[in-house]
Design a protein around this motif. Structure first.
Motif, PDB file in Angstrom:
ATOM      1  N   LEU A 166      92.263 144.661 -61.135  1.00 34.39           N
ATOM      2  CA  LEU A 166      92.648 143.354 -61.656  1.00 34.39           C
ATOM      3  C   LEU A 166      93.262 143.612 -63.025  1.00 34.39           C
ATOM      4  O   LEU A 166      92.787 144.490 -63.751  1.00 34.39           O
ATOM      5  N   GLU A 200      93.495 135.209 -70.932  1.00 36.34           N
ATOM      6  CA  GLU A 200      93.756 133.826 -70.503  1.00 36.34           C
ATOM      7  C   GLU A 200      92.451 133.037 -70.351  1.00 36.34           C
ATOM      8  O   GLU A 200      92.400 131.857 -70.694  1.00 36.34           O
ATOM      9  N   LEU A 201      91.418 133.695 -69.850  1.00 32.55           N
ATOM     10  CA  LEU A 201      90.125 133.012 -69.718  1.00 32.55           C
ATOM     11  C   LEU A 201      89.589 132.613 -71.089  1.00 32.55           C
ATOM     12  O   LEU A 201      89.038 131.516 -71.256  1.00 32.55           O
ATOM     13  N   PHE A 240      93.781 138.684 -67.519  1.00 37.36           N
ATOM     14  CA  PHE A 240      92.833 137.709 -66.999  1.00 37.36           C
ATOM     15  C   PHE A 240      91.876 137.233 -68.084  1.00 37.36           C
ATOM     16  O   PHE A 240      91.703 136.031 -68.301  1.00 37.36           O
ATOM     17  N   GLY A 245      91.655 129.677 -62.065  1.00 39.96           N
ATOM     18  CA  GLY A 245      91.377 130.774 -61.155  1.00 39.96           C
ATOM     19  C   GLY A 245      92.357 130.936 -60.010  1.00 39.96           C
ATOM     20  O   GLY A 245      92.468 132.018 -59.442  1.00 39.96           O
ATOM     21  N   HIS A 256      85.628 136.616 -55.915  1.00 36.08           N
ATOM     22  CA  HIS A 256      87.017 137.091 -55.893  1.00 36.08           C
ATOM     23  C   HIS A 256      87.116 138.234 -54.893  1.00 36.08           C
ATOM     24  O   HIS A 256      86.084 138.765 -54.453  1.00 36.08           O
ATOM     25  N   LYS A 287      95.562 131.231 -59.936  1.00 39.24           N
ATOM     26  CA  LYS A 287      96.526 132.302 -60.246  1.00 39.24           C
ATOM     27  C   LYS A 287      95.927 133.681 -60.003  1.00 39.24           C
ATOM     28  O   LYS A 287      96.628 134.624 -59.622  1.00 39.24           O
ATOM     29  N   TRP A 288      94.626 133.824 -60.211  1.00 36.99           N
ATOM     30  CA  TRP A 288      93.961 135.119 -60.172  1.00 36.99           C
ATOM     31  C   TRP A 288      93.164 135.360 -58.895  1.00 36.99           C
ATOM     32  O   TRP A 288      92.572 136.424 -58.734  1.00 36.99           O
TER      33      TRP A 288
END
Length: 160
Positions: free
Chosen positions: A113, A121-122, A118, A140, A55, A142-143
């Motif tokens: 972040l 949702e994960l 995150f 991923g 990321h 979206k992030w």
């Protein structure tokens, strides 16, 4: 950079992701640093760690308890209590707790972040276990996170 007052209590309830043996606490959300960074604490179960991923955010890890095997861009190495590991943004990485007890670390992510959103949702995405890589990558998008492979194993060894 403007830092706001914050008091993160040690007794807060963690975000739990059993599929990867993770309990996570958001100790400083992005709003407290104007989006410059966030600060999280993780407790990783024995033999557990996230799928390999990358990321844009850089991460600075400080191992508080235990021992981890880290991998960054194909290079594997151990980090123990007191060690600091910095992972540049965009680098492929992962880690695994190689001990038989929970291990713990603090992680600073910059830029910030929304770690609470995150990881919540994960947790939903992984509620039935680690899904296949295509489903993880769909999540991923979206992030801005690309999942690149399975988690490291505690039996993996350093490269050098």
């Amino acid at each position: 950079m403007n830092i706001s007052f914050l008091h993160s209590h040690g007794a807060e309830t963690p975000i739990k992701i059993p599929a990867i043996g993770l309990d996570l606490f958001v100790r400083m959300p992005p709003s407290a640093s104007g989006g410059a960074f966030c600060f999280i604490e993780t407790i990783n179960a024995p033999g557990a760690g996230p799928p390999r991923h990358r990321h844009k955010e850089a991460e600075i890890f400080r191992v508080l308890e235990g021992r981890y095997l880290y991998e960054m861009d194909g290079r594997r190495f151990y980090a123990e209590a007191g060690d600091v590991v910095s992972i540049p943004g965009g680098a492929e990485h992962g880690f695994v707790n190689v001990t038989d007890r929970p291990a713990r670390q603090y992680i600073l992510m910059a830029p910030a972040l929304d770690a609470e959103a995150f990881f919540t949702e994960l947790a939903g995405t992984m509620r039935n276990g680690i899904p296949d890589q295509s489903l993880l990558n769909a999540f991923g998008v979206k992030w801005g996170v690309e999942f690149l492979g399975p988690p490291l194993k505690a039996s993996d060894r350093p490269t050098g």
